[in-house]
Design a protein around this motif. Structure first.
Motif: not given
Length: 262
Positions: A248, A74, A78, A80, A257-258, A251, A64
């Protein structure tokens, strides 16, 4: 105590209980008798812990993002994924490499153990490779005498504080990515500590110039004026490498944001 060590201890304990139940206790029990609850539950967790341990140690590990040093690539919050084998297969817990695979490339986003406290994991971008001369002067990045291509890319909105930062597109090796630079922040940086190979760096009121020693890497955050990185604490030794960040996966604040990133 870090999570890898906790997981390793759980693996040993559950594995011992499974072996005890499978090879010893089960042969001594009468037909139909159950094993003690603590043996039964401990042994049943062993396969699950073994799979998690192997995946996390040798394939992919979740992290994270805790700070804004890699904005705009980033963001804080997020979640990851980090490829654990692309830079070589390493023994878990002690992080000793046993199989060579690839070396880090300029522009990679890399997770590593912080040289000053190896219990902490940091994430930055690989800027300087072993032997490189890295200069960050007047907020311009130069490597081995060649200025890294940089072009304006509008402004970046910090949604939580409602202000804008100038955004740029920068190219490091084959990787094109975004950075932000604050116009009103001073160009100079100061070393926060004494670090190994400190003599390889020269600090002035315009910035810093460093020659990366063999077996080490120079790391910088994409949030150039908001990143605590190699400019302040020195170089990352090869043995501190954890893996390459590449995706990612979640979130809570923004599901858009994925996906992968540069």
């Amino acid at each position: 105590m870090n999570f890898a060590l906790i997981l390793f201890i759980l693996l040993l304990v559950s594995g011992a209980l499974w072996a005890l139940d499978h090879f010893v206790a089960s042969k001594r029990r009468s037909v139909g008798a159950k094993s003690p609850w603590w043996v039964e539950y401990g042994a049943s967790f062993f396969p699950v812990i073994l799979v998690v341990f192997c995946l996390r140690s040798f394939v992919v590990e979740p992290f994270k993002i805790p700070s804004g040093s890699m904005i705009p690539t980033l963001l804080v919050g997020d979640f990851i994924l980090v490829n654990k084998w692309t830079y070589g297969i390493r023994l878990p817990v002690i992080n000793k490499k046993i199989v060579d695979v690839n070396l880090p490339k300029r522009g990679d986003v890399m997770v590593f153990r912080f040289p000053q406290d190896t219990s902490l994991d940091y994430i930055k971008r690989v800027v300087g490779l072993p032997g490189d001369k890295v200069e960050y002067i007047d907020k311009k990045l130069t490597i081995n005498g060649q200025a890294m291509a940089q072009s304006p890319d509008g402004d970046y909105l910090h949604a939580e504080r409602l202000f804008y930062s100038p955004r740029f597109t920068e190219k490091l090796g084959a990787v094109e990515h975004k950075i932000i630079v604050e116009n009103d922040a001073p160009p100079f940086v100061s070393p926060s500590i004494q670090y190994p190979f400190r003599e390889n760096c020269t600090y002035t009121n315009r910035g810093v110039s460093c020659t990366v020693p063999a077996g080490h890497y120079f790391m910088m955050g994409d949030n150039r004026d908001g990143s605590y990185d190699s400019r302040g604490w020195g170089f990352v030794p090869e043995e501190n490498i954890v893996g390459k960040a590449f995706f990612i996966w979640f979130n809570f604040s923004d599901l858009k944001r994925i996906g992968s990133f540069h």
